[in-house]
Design an enzyme around this catalytic site. Structure first.
Site, PDB file in Angstrom:
ATOM      1  N   CYS A   4     -26.239 -50.982-126.378  1.00 33.58           N
ATOM      2  CA  CYS A   4     -25.924 -50.160-127.561  1.00 33.58           C
ATOM      3  C   CYS A   4     -26.399 -48.731-127.309  1.00 33.58           C
ATOM      4  O   CYS A   4     -27.579 -48.492-127.068  1.00 33.58           O
ATOM      5  CB  CYS A   4     -26.593 -50.738-128.803  1.00 33.58           C
ATOM      6  N   HIS A  46     -31.777 -52.447-134.289  1.00 37.39           N
ATOM      7  CA  HIS A  46     -30.320 -52.544-134.179  1.00 37.39           C
ATOM      8  C   HIS A  46     -29.737 -53.280-135.379  1.00 37.39           C
ATOM      9  O   HIS A  46     -29.931 -54.491-135.542  1.00 37.39           O
ATOM     10  CB  HIS A  46     -29.884 -53.250-132.893  1.00 37.39           C
ATOM     11  N   ASN A  87     -20.028 -44.414-142.089  1.00 38.80           N
ATOM     12  CA  ASN A  87     -18.745 -45.093-141.907  1.00 38.80           C
ATOM     13  C   ASN A  87     -19.007 -46.566-141.619  1.00 38.80           C
ATOM     14  O   ASN A  87     -19.918 -46.900-140.856  1.00 38.80           O
ATOM     15  CB  ASN A  87     -17.984 -44.464-140.744  1.00 38.80           C
ATOM     16  N   GLY A  93     -13.692 -46.008-140.091  1.00 36.95           N
ATOM     17  CA  GLY A  93     -13.711 -45.147-138.907  1.00 36.95           C
ATOM     18  C   GLY A  93     -15.012 -45.219-138.134  1.00 36.95           C
ATOM     19  O   GLY A  93     -15.375 -44.281-137.426  1.00 36.95           O
ATOM     20  N   HIS A  98     -23.842 -49.329-134.590  1.00 39.03           N
ATOM     21  CA  HIS A  98     -25.279 -49.303-134.908  1.00 39.03           C
ATOM     22  C   HIS A  98     -25.374 -48.403-136.132  1.00 39.03           C
ATOM     23  O   HIS A  98     -24.959 -47.227-136.072  1.00 39.03           O
ATOM     24  CB  HIS A  98     -26.077 -48.739-133.716  1.00 39.03           C
ATOM     25  N   HIS A 100     -25.610 -45.821-138.822  1.00 42.03           N
ATOM     26  CA  HIS A 100     -26.013 -44.412-138.752  1.00 42.03           C
ATOM     27  C   HIS A 100     -25.470 -43.658-139.952  1.00 42.03           C
ATOM     28  O   HIS A 100     -24.396 -43.971-140.469  1.00 42.03           O
ATOM     29  CB  HIS A 100     -25.545 -43.759-137.446  1.00 42.03           C
TER      30      HIS A 100
END
Ligand code: 5GP
Ligand code: ZN
Length: 113
Positions: A4, A46, A87, A93, A98, A100
């Site tokens: 990741c 994560h 998102n 999108g 992970h 954010h």
């Protein structure tokens, strides 16, 4: 998670322009900024997306919001204003799986949908 990209950024294994970090969260500049100030805030842990925060308590949610405000202060957009968004999934999108939060500011932002 080793594969990741944001886990690797949080761990410092991939370089990034970090603006703030603490025990739980890391803020760094988006590589492809959509505004004069475009910062990403991630949990070190994560978590794929906002859909997956069931393990969080109220305290951690509040800590995240406070961290976001500290980032806004750090990059000097707290007073002028900014936008926070995350998102989720294909229709949202989301490109990086992970969790954010985008912080956008530094100019009058356009409308969005
Ligand atoms: P998403 O579309 O998943 O909400 O947003 C992912 C964001 O991560 C995009 O704005 C993209 O520019 C940014 N991004 C992707 N890869 C990297 C990277 O390696 N470093 C940094 N700093 N940002 C990245
Ligand atoms: Zn990750």
């Amino acid at each position: 998670m080793d594969d990741c990209i944001f886990c690797r950024i949080a761990a410092g294994h991939i370089p990034s322009q970090k603006v703030l970090e603490d025990e739980h969260f890391v803020a760094f500049r988006d590589i492809n900024p959509k505004a004069p100030q475009h910062i990403l805030v991630i949990p070190r842990e994560h978590i794929p997306s906002l859909n997956d925060i069931d393990g969080w308590g109220a305290a951690q949610g509040h800590e995240l919001l406070r961290f976001i405000v500290r980032v806004a202060e750090q990059v000097d957009v707290a007073a002028s204003g900014y936008r926070v968004l995350t998102n989720v999934g294909p229709d949202g999108g989301q490109e990086i799986p992970h969790l954010h939060f985008h912080i956008l500011g530094g100019e009058k932002l356009g409308d969005f949908r």
